[in-house]
Motif scaffolding. Structure first.
Motif, mmCIF file in Angstrom:
data_model
loop_
_atom_site.group_PDB
_atom_site.id
_atom_site.type_symbol
_atom_site.label_atom_id
_atom_site.label_comp_id
_atom_site.label_asym_id
_atom_site.label_seq_id
_atom_site.Cartn_x
_atom_site.Cartn_y
_atom_site.Cartn_z
ATOM 1 N N VAL A 11 -7.038 26.501 48.807
ATOM 2 C CA VAL A 11 -7.999 27.202 47.960
ATOM 3 C C VAL A 11 -7.344 27.553 46.624
ATOM 4 C CG1 VAL A 11 -9.381 29.301 47.727
ATOM 5 C CG2 VAL A 11 -9.261 28.126 49.913
ATOM 6 N N GLU A 12 -8.028 27.232 45.551
ATOM 7 C CA GLU A 12 -7.502 27.511 44.221
ATOM 8 C C GLU A 12 -7.813 28.951 43.841
ATOM 9 O OE1 GLU A 12 -8.139 25.866 39.715
ATOM 10 O OE2 GLU A 12 -8.517 24.551 41.403
ATOM 11 N N ARG A 13 -6.825 29.649 43.326
ATOM 12 C CA ARG A 13 -7.008 31.039 42.912
ATOM 13 C C ARG A 13 -7.839 31.093 41.643
ATOM 14 N NH1 ARG A 13 -2.613 34.673 44.486
ATOM 15 N NH2 ARG A 13 -3.791 36.187 43.291
ATOM 16 N N VAL A 14 -8.693 32.077 41.533
ATOM 17 C CA VAL A 14 -9.507 32.238 40.332
ATOM 18 C C VAL A 14 -9.062 33.442 39.512
ATOM 19 C CG1 VAL A 14 -11.532 31.056 41.259
ATOM 20 C CG2 VAL A 14 -11.288 33.526 41.558
ATOM 21 N N VAL A 52 -6.757 39.289 36.267
ATOM 22 C CA VAL A 52 -6.633 38.377 35.135
ATOM 23 C C VAL A 52 -7.153 37.009 35.579
ATOM 24 C CG1 VAL A 52 -5.022 37.305 33.515
ATOM 25 C CG2 VAL A 52 -4.618 39.646 34.311
ATOM 26 N N PRO A 53 -8.138 36.462 34.859
ATOM 27 C CA PRO A 53 -8.684 35.158 35.248
ATOM 28 C C PRO A 53 -7.617 34.060 35.185
ATOM 29 C CG PRO A 53 -9.984 36.170 33.490
ATOM 30 C CD PRO A 53 -8.769 37.009 33.683
ATOM 31 N N ARG A 66 3.402 31.152 43.544
ATOM 32 C CA ARG A 66 2.561 31.231 44.733
ATOM 33 C C ARG A 66 3.299 31.995 45.802
ATOM 34 N NH1 ARG A 66 -1.519 26.533 45.350
ATOM 35 N NH2 ARG A 66 -2.337 28.220 46.582
ATOM 36 N N LYS A 67 2.618 32.917 46.437
ATOM 37 C CA LYS A 67 3.241 33.678 47.523
ATOM 38 C C LYS A 67 3.493 32.768 48.708
ATOM 39 C CE LYS A 67 1.462 38.182 46.389
ATOM 40 N NZ LYS A 67 0.711 39.352 46.823
ATOM 41 N N GLY A 68 4.657 32.926 49.280
ATOM 42 C CA GLY A 68 5.005 32.148 50.458
ATOM 43 C C GLY A 68 5.495 30.739 50.128
#
Length: 69
Positions: A11-14, A52-53, A66-68
């Motif tokens: 899933v891409e972060r928005v 923040v977008p 990215r976390k992880g």
């Protein structure tokens, strides 16, 4: 790895939190917050959080960690 975990990775972060923005830009949280308050960093509010977008990162060629990963 479970199916849910695999889907979450794709899933891409928005949007990103102010803390994530600070870490990605190499600035302090306070500096990011001040820039948000004067309008230099665009944000949207979700409840009490300022996000923040992802488009801000794309426009400024910033790659958020990215976390992880």
């Amino acid at each position: 790895m479970s199916e849910t975990a695999q889907r979450a990775k794709s899933v891409e972060r928005v949007a990103y939190s102010l803390q994530e923005t600070a870490e990605a830009t190499g600035k302090t949280f306070s500096a990011v917050y001040q820039q948000m308050m004067v309008g230099k960093i665009p944000t949207c509010r979700v409840g009490r959080r300022h996000l923040v977008p992802a488009s801000y990162f794309e426009e400024h060629a910033i790659t958020p960690a990215r976390k992880g990963a």
